[in-house]
Design an enzyme around this catalytic site. Sequence first.
Site, PDB file in Angstrom:
ATOM      1  N   SER A 138      11.257  -3.494  -1.847  1.00  0.00           N
ATOM      2  CA  SER A 138       9.934  -3.843  -1.534  1.00  0.00           C
ATOM      3  C   SER A 138       9.140  -3.840  -2.601  1.00  0.00           C
ATOM      4  O   SER A 138       9.306  -2.991  -3.633  1.00  0.00           O
ATOM      5  CB  SER A 138       9.635  -3.093  -0.406  1.00  0.00           C
ATOM      6  OG  SER A 138       7.856  -2.919  -0.204  1.00  0.00           O
ATOM      7  N   TYR A 151       8.609   5.510   3.562  1.00  0.00           N
ATOM      8  CA  TYR A 151       9.196   3.990   3.136  1.00  0.00           C
ATOM      9  C   TYR A 151       9.056   3.976   1.518  1.00  0.00           C
ATOM     10  O   TYR A 151       9.910   3.277   0.965  1.00  0.00           O
ATOM     11  CB  TYR A 151       8.092   2.925   3.946  1.00  0.00           C
ATOM     12  CG  TYR A 151       8.597   1.533   3.590  1.00  0.00           C
ATOM     13  CD1 TYR A 151       9.484   1.063   4.612  1.00  0.00           C
ATOM     14  CD2 TYR A 151       7.895   0.657   2.638  1.00  0.00           C
ATOM     15  CE1 TYR A 151       9.880  -0.233   4.540  1.00  0.00           C
ATOM     16  CE2 TYR A 151       8.487  -0.576   2.616  1.00  0.00           C
ATOM     17  CZ  TYR A 151       9.412  -1.004   3.334  1.00  0.00           C
ATOM     18  OH  TYR A 151       9.539  -2.577   3.456  1.00  0.00           O
TER      19      TYR A 151
END
Length: 256
Positions: A138, A151
Amino acid sequence: MLKGKTALVTGSTSGIGLGIALALARQGANIVLNGFGDTEGPKAEVARLGVRVGYHGADMSKPAEIEAMMQYAAAQFGRVDILINNAGIQHVAKVEDFPPERWDAVIAINLSSAFHATRLALPAMKAANWGRIINVASVHGLVASAEKVAYVAAKHGIVGMTKVVALETATTGVTCNAICPGWVLTPLVQKQVDAKAAANGWTNEEATRRLLGEKEPSMQFTTPEELGELAVFFCSAAANNVRGVAWNMDGGWAAQ
């Protein structure tokens, strides 16, 4: 280009994973899907492209189930030539309010599952002297956002792991790289847009504009199809010496 190869894509019954699976199938790769929810629809979608398709419902937080999935793929298709580590979940909260069990779950699925699948895939790839490991990280593997501690930690970890695997396979025909998307219009992100619109009395278009405006200079979503084409490039001969990169497709997010 990929006829005769087999790709295992985790978290691939929808969104980014399915987009990558379809792109690889268009190049002739057989596909092993993994994920929750509707499985027959995605299987049929891949099969329509004329390739063999399998499915394993491994819970990616459980190493024993990941091992069973890899054994299934080897038994059904010979070996995994292309491994796409895509499975992921999200939880949003400030560090002091972040439930420890949610931390454990995010790290298990977003980071540890990629380690387990990779360690199990590497021996056959090295024996064949060809393999592609693509980790869907990401932009949060490169930069941080508040309230996403697990995350961001997991995605930074994925980028680090990608580099280690790339170094350990540098003299072989196996490569390992990471894709780092910004906002991607998946069902999960659409829910965030809808929630933002409902909470603030905005139109869907206004909610989308504000979501993108917070981080993404291009003001447009990346699509699963675009990410799929990047994965195809990583699998091509042109990428034989692309090793250990974290390739952001983020509309300029990390350039700021």
